[in-house]
Scaffold this motif. Structure first.
Motif, PDB file in Angstrom:
ATOM      1  N   UNK A  61     -33.549  38.585   2.572  1.00 31.87           N
ATOM      2  CA  UNK A  61     -32.741  38.099   1.459  1.00 31.87           C
ATOM      3  C   UNK A  61     -32.254  36.701   1.792  1.00 31.87           C
ATOM      4  N   UNK A  62     -32.340  35.792   0.826  1.00 35.57           N
ATOM      5  CA  UNK A  62     -31.816  34.433   0.985  1.00 35.57           C
ATOM      6  C   UNK A  62     -30.816  34.173  -0.129  1.00 35.57           C
ATOM      7  N   UNK A 109     -32.618  39.193   7.570  1.00 40.54           N
ATOM      8  CA  UNK A 109     -33.538  40.321   7.533  1.00 40.54           C
ATOM      9  C   UNK A 109     -32.749  41.568   7.881  1.00 40.54           C
ATOM     10  N   UNK A 110     -33.462  42.611   8.268  1.00 38.27           N
ATOM     11  CA  UNK A 110     -32.797  43.862   8.605  1.00 38.27           C
ATOM     12  C   UNK A 110     -31.848  43.651   9.787  1.00 38.27           C
ATOM     13  N   UNK A 111     -30.738  44.330   9.740  1.00 36.07           N
ATOM     14  CA  UNK A 111     -29.755  44.225  10.814  1.00 36.07           C
ATOM     15  C   UNK A 111     -28.959  42.935  10.810  1.00 36.07           C
ATOM     16  N   UNK A 148     -41.854  37.695   5.887  1.00 30.85           N
ATOM     17  CA  UNK A 148     -40.863  36.789   6.455  1.00 30.85           C
ATOM     18  C   UNK A 148     -40.456  35.685   5.505  1.00 30.85           C
ATOM     19  N   UNK A 149     -39.698  34.745   6.063  1.00 27.74           N
ATOM     20  CA  UNK A 149     -39.159  33.614   5.307  1.00 27.74           C
ATOM     21  C   UNK A 149     -39.468  32.335   6.081  1.00 27.74           C
ATOM     22  N   UNK A 170     -37.292  20.393  10.992  1.00 28.85           N
ATOM     23  CA  UNK A 170     -37.525  20.441   9.554  1.00 28.85           C
ATOM     24  C   UNK A 170     -37.941  21.807   9.026  1.00 28.85           C
ATOM     25  N   UNK A 171     -38.466  22.683   9.870  1.00 34.65           N
ATOM     26  CA  UNK A 171     -38.999  23.964   9.408  1.00 34.65           C
ATOM     27  C   UNK A 171     -38.462  25.090  10.284  1.00 34.65           C
ATOM     28  N   UNK A 172     -37.925  26.127   9.629  1.00 33.49           N
ATOM     29  CA  UNK A 172     -37.462  27.322  10.336  1.00 33.49           C
ATOM     30  C   UNK A 172     -38.182  28.534   9.769  1.00 33.49           C
ATOM     31  N   UNK A 173     -38.351  29.541  10.607  1.00 33.13           N
ATOM     32  CA  UNK A 173     -39.045  30.764  10.205  1.00 33.13           C
ATOM     33  C   UNK A 173     -38.253  31.976  10.681  1.00 33.13           C
ATOM     34  N   UNK A 174     -38.223  32.999   9.841  1.00 33.77           N
ATOM     35  CA  UNK A 174     -37.624  34.286  10.174  1.00 33.77           C
ATOM     36  C   UNK A 174     -38.656  35.343   9.838  1.00 33.77           C
TER      37      UNK A 174
END
Length: 178
Positions: free
Chosen positions: A149-150, A161-163, A84-85, A108-112
């Protein structure tokens, strides 16, 4: 979080921090182990890490490595891996979203990751601007790790991410994608 210890963190957050620390150490080792090319062949390309793609399609080997980078402003920094990211923004002007059960700060923080996109509850001090040692991902360049991908842009960072599931994060706003 200096001086606060890990006792106040949930087991999941402690595990995430441990994995994150291992990934940062791995990135430093990889960065130091990869030989640097000479001459002008790499002039003008992004210098985010040994796997910087500068907008090109990454190789299968490059996508398996952990990646850390900051945008040129230093306000946004991200860590990527096949799992993840996670991106941190030091200063923002949007209204911080609520995170259920959070007694700390949000925004302040995000997650994928495989569970999707989410803001993370930060216990303790929120992140500050990226440090001097964090590789810079120049505007218009991208990094990939696993299926994530970023892309760095003057309008913030966009990670998918995918999709096409992902987010765009900038000082003024954030958007969940697609």
């Amino acid at each position: 979080m200096a001086g606060r210890g890990l006792a106040g963190l949930s087991p999941g957050m402690r595990a995430f921090l441990a994995v994150d620390a291992v990934l940062v150490v791995l990135l430093v080792v990889l960065f130091l182990a990869v030989p640097r090319g000479g001459g002008d062949a790499g002039a003008g390309e992004a210098t985010a890490s040994p796997t910087a793609t500068g907008g090109a399609t990454p190789t299968a080997e490059a996508t398996a490595e952990a990646v850390a980078f900051a945008l040129p402003s230093g306000n946004i920094a991200c860590d990527m891996s096949a799992g993840g990211v996670e991106c941190r923004i030091a200063s923002f002007t949007y209204a911080a979203p609520e995170v259920a059960g959070c007694e700390g700060t949000t925004g302040n923080v995000v997650r994928l990751d495989a569970q999707g996109f989410a803001f993370v509850c930060v216990e303790g001090d929120p992140p500050v601007a990226a440090g001097a040692g964090v590789p810079v991902l120049e505007y218009g360049s991208q990094e990939s790790a696993g299926e994530y991908t970023c892309r760095s842009g003057t309008d913030g960072v966009t990670c998918t991410g995918s999709g096409g599931v992902g987010f765009r994060l900038a000082r003024a706003d954030w958007t969940e994608l697609p």
